[in-house]
Design a protein around this motif. Structure first.
Motif, PDB file in Angstrom:
ATOM      1  N   GLY A  80       0.819  -1.228   0.000  1.00  0.00           N
ATOM      2  CA  GLY A  80       0.000   0.000   0.000  1.00  0.00           C
ATOM      3  C   GLY A  80       0.839   1.258   0.000  1.00  0.00           C
ATOM      4  O   GLY A  80       2.044   1.225   0.265  1.00  0.00           O
ATOM      5  N   VAL A  81       0.144   2.400  -0.338  1.00  0.00           N
ATOM      6  CA  VAL A  81       0.807   3.707  -0.376  1.00  0.00           C
ATOM      7  C   VAL A  81      -0.128   4.715   0.324  1.00  0.00           C
ATOM      8  O   VAL A  81      -1.352   4.685   0.130  1.00  0.00           O
ATOM      9  CB  VAL A  81       1.081   4.153  -1.821  1.00  0.00           C
ATOM     10  N   ALA A  82       0.488   5.641   1.118  1.00  0.00           N
ATOM     11  CA  ALA A  82      -0.293   6.699   1.780  1.00  0.00           C
ATOM     12  C   ALA A  82       0.510   7.998   1.757  1.00  0.00           C
ATOM     13  O   ALA A  82       1.741   7.962   1.657  1.00  0.00           O
ATOM     14  CB  ALA A  82      -0.631   6.300   3.209  1.00  0.00           C
ATOM     15  N   ALA A  83      -0.233   9.135   1.844  1.00  0.00           N
ATOM     16  CA  ALA A  83       0.429  10.442   1.880  1.00  0.00           C
ATOM     17  C   ALA A  83      -0.240  11.301   2.955  1.00  0.00           C
ATOM     18  O   ALA A  83      -1.461  11.277   3.096  1.00  0.00           O
ATOM     19  CB  ALA A  83       0.361  11.114   0.512  1.00  0.00           C
ATOM     20  N   PHE A  84       0.603  12.059   3.695  1.00  0.00           N
ATOM     21  CA  PHE A  84       0.102  12.856   4.824  1.00  0.00           C
ATOM     22  C   PHE A  84       0.739  14.235   4.764  1.00  0.00           C
ATOM     23  O   PHE A  84       1.883  14.393   4.305  1.00  0.00           O
ATOM     24  CB  PHE A  84       0.463  12.190   6.155  1.00  0.00           C
TER      25      PHE A  84
END
Length: 525
Positions: A80-84
């Motif tokens: 998975g990939v996430a951005a904050f």
């Protein structure tokens, strides 16, 4: 522990230790290589993600950012990939890691605080993962972001386990092959040769010096086997030499005892000859005179004849003892062998007739030209007489007596010699008695009054004359005594012409000797 087992362990144990150490170090090295590859691959994904997201944000296309994030999330081993944002707001997050949003947000916050990328291992959705943060600065007008990539790490453990199993199977197979080879090599180069040497040593220790071991195997064991065989051969030679020396010592002792017995017998015989010689002659003469008186009853004549014969026997025994004990003297004179043989056979004719023994003399016709021996006629008569008498006494139920003169031959040192055989059809001489038959006082007829002196006298006279006497089996199964005597003639032996007839003499019923001119030729080489 056996030598073969030690040899086996000395080969297999180092191989097993080497395989084990190789497996341990290879596993650790391979695991590190797999981790480094995973880290490098994740770093490449992070670089691509940074470029794609910055490009999409510069266009202010959030939908494109999400699509590209989903595209990255679908890559192999990317969970998975996430951005904050700096404030902890989620810009985008894929389905695979939504349940771990808080943990990923905390990691992104740390990255903002530390001002650099973070990479660490963790557990997400019950899987071992590798997480890396990426700082994204699309433009001065847009706020900075931190993207988080989650990569699967379980495949490293699975691949490592598979590789370790393969390595273990390979190691076991290699160890098994090494053990089989070491076992076979140890068996044929160490175990079997060493066992053979041990068995041979045990046989030698139990007294079997004929033990021999094969000289095979390793070089040292082969040399050891050769040394062992050499040692046993030396021991056999030493034992045989000791046995020969012991036999010689026993023979000397026996001859010394015989010499002492002969000396005592000579003294006794000499005394008896002086003391009882005259009375015996008187008894013999009176008995014969009384038997010849007219009107003497037949039964009394038989008793008187028995007295006379027994007196003669006592006289002969005493004479043998005296002659046997008498010191050796130089032989002189010569005699005609054929004539002496015919005289002896004629003399023994009545005795042979009474015992139903057929006699024959076989002699080449030209024997008168060369059959003259270097022995006076009295002693030659005694030799032939004792041999013929011995043959007669060996045939109680009748038989035959054959005296055969053989053609002239070479004697010792090339001298000319003459042989004659005395054969009978009796029981023969046993093999175990052949070596003692010429010894004084040895007799197989002790129960029939044998003194054991006749053949000893023959042997002594023949040896004094420079000849020899041998015993063997005759063609009829009885005994054959062969006497070899030197001749008084000089020059090479005379060869009889082929086909020369022999004279054969046979005792008639009245004891006379008749010639058979048509007798067949008989010769012994």
């Amino acid at each position: 522990m056996r030598l073969a087992h030690q040899f086996f362990l000395s080969l297999v144990l180092p191989i097993a230790i080497a395989i084990l150490l190789y497996g341990v170090f290879a596993s650790a090295h391979r695991k590190q290589i797999l981790r480094d590859e995973a880290t490098a691959e994740l770093h490449n994904y992070a670089t691509l993600l940074q470029a794609f997201v910055e490009s999409a944000l510069q266009r202010r296309d959030i939908a494109l950012v999400r699509r590209r994030a989903e595209h990255f999330a679908s890559a192999e081993r990317i969970l998975g990939v996430a951005a904050f944002t700096r404030e902890g707001e989620t810009v985008f997050i894929t389905e695979g890691v939504k349940r771990e949003a808080s943990r990923l947000g905390e990691l992104a916050h740390r990255a903002f605080l530390e001002g650099g990328d973070i990479e660490e291992t963790s557990t997400v959705v019950e899987q071992s993962v590798l997480i890396r943060t990426v700082s994204i600065q699309p433009s001065p007008a847009n706020p900075p972001l931190v993207a988080v990539l989650v990569r699967d790490r379980d495949y490293i453990e699975v691949l490592e386990s598979a590789l370790n199993r393969g390595l273990a199977v390979t190691g076991v197979l290699l160890l098994l092959i090494s053990a089989i080879v070491a076992g076979l090599v140890g068996r044929f180069t160490v175990a079997l040769p060493a066992r053979a040497i041990l068995s041979g040593a045990e046989r030698v220790a139990s007294g079997h010096l004929d033990a021999a071991v094969p000289e095979k195997g390793a070089e040292e064991l082969s040399r050891l086997a050769h040394a062992f065989n050499t040692m046993t051969w030396s021991l056999r030679e030493a034992r045989a030499r000791a046995q020969r020396e012991e036999a010689a010592r026993v023979n000397v002792e026996r001859r010394l005892q015989q010499a002492q017995a002969l000396a005592a017998a000579g003294q006794v015989a000499t005394a008896l000859g002086h003391e009882i010689g005259s009375p015996l002659n008187v008894i013999q003469g009176r008995a014969r005179r009384a038997a010849d008186l007219p009107g003497c009853p037949e039964h009394l004549r038989a008793e008187l004849e028995t007295i006379a014969r027994q007196s003669e026997r006592i006289t002969r025994v005493v004479s043998r003892l005296v002659s046997l004990a008498r010191p050796t003297r130089q032989q002189h004179g010569e005699s005609d062998l054929r004539r002496v043989i015919e005289d002896v056979v004629a003399f023994l004719g009545p005795e042979c007739k009474k015992r139903h023994i057929e006699t024959s003399v076989i002699c080449p016709r030209d024997s008168g030209e060369w059959a003259r021996v270097a022995l006076d006629s009295d002693r030659l008569f005694q030799v032939v007489f004792n041999l013929c008498l011995n043959a007669i006494e060996a045939q109680e139920g009748g038989g035959e007596l054959v005296v055969r003169v053989l053609p002239e031959r070479d004697g010792p040192a090339g001298a000319r010699a003459v042989c004659f055989d005395v054969e009978d059809a009796g029981p023969g001489v046993r093999t175990e008695d052949a070596g003692q038959i010429f010894e004084p006082f040895f007799t197989t007829k002790a129960n029939r009054g044998g003194s054991g002196l006749g053949l000893a006298i023959v042997h002594g006279i023949v040896q004094e004359a420079g000849g020899s006497v041998e015993v063997a089996s005759s063609s009829t199964g009885g005994a054959r005594f062969r006497v070899t005597l030197p001749t008084t003639l000089s020059g090479p032996p005379v060869s009889s012409a082929p086909g020369t007839a022999e004279a054969s003499s046979a005792a008639s019923s009245d004891g006379s000797v008749e010639a058979s001119p048509d007798a067949t030729t008989e010769a012994s080489a």
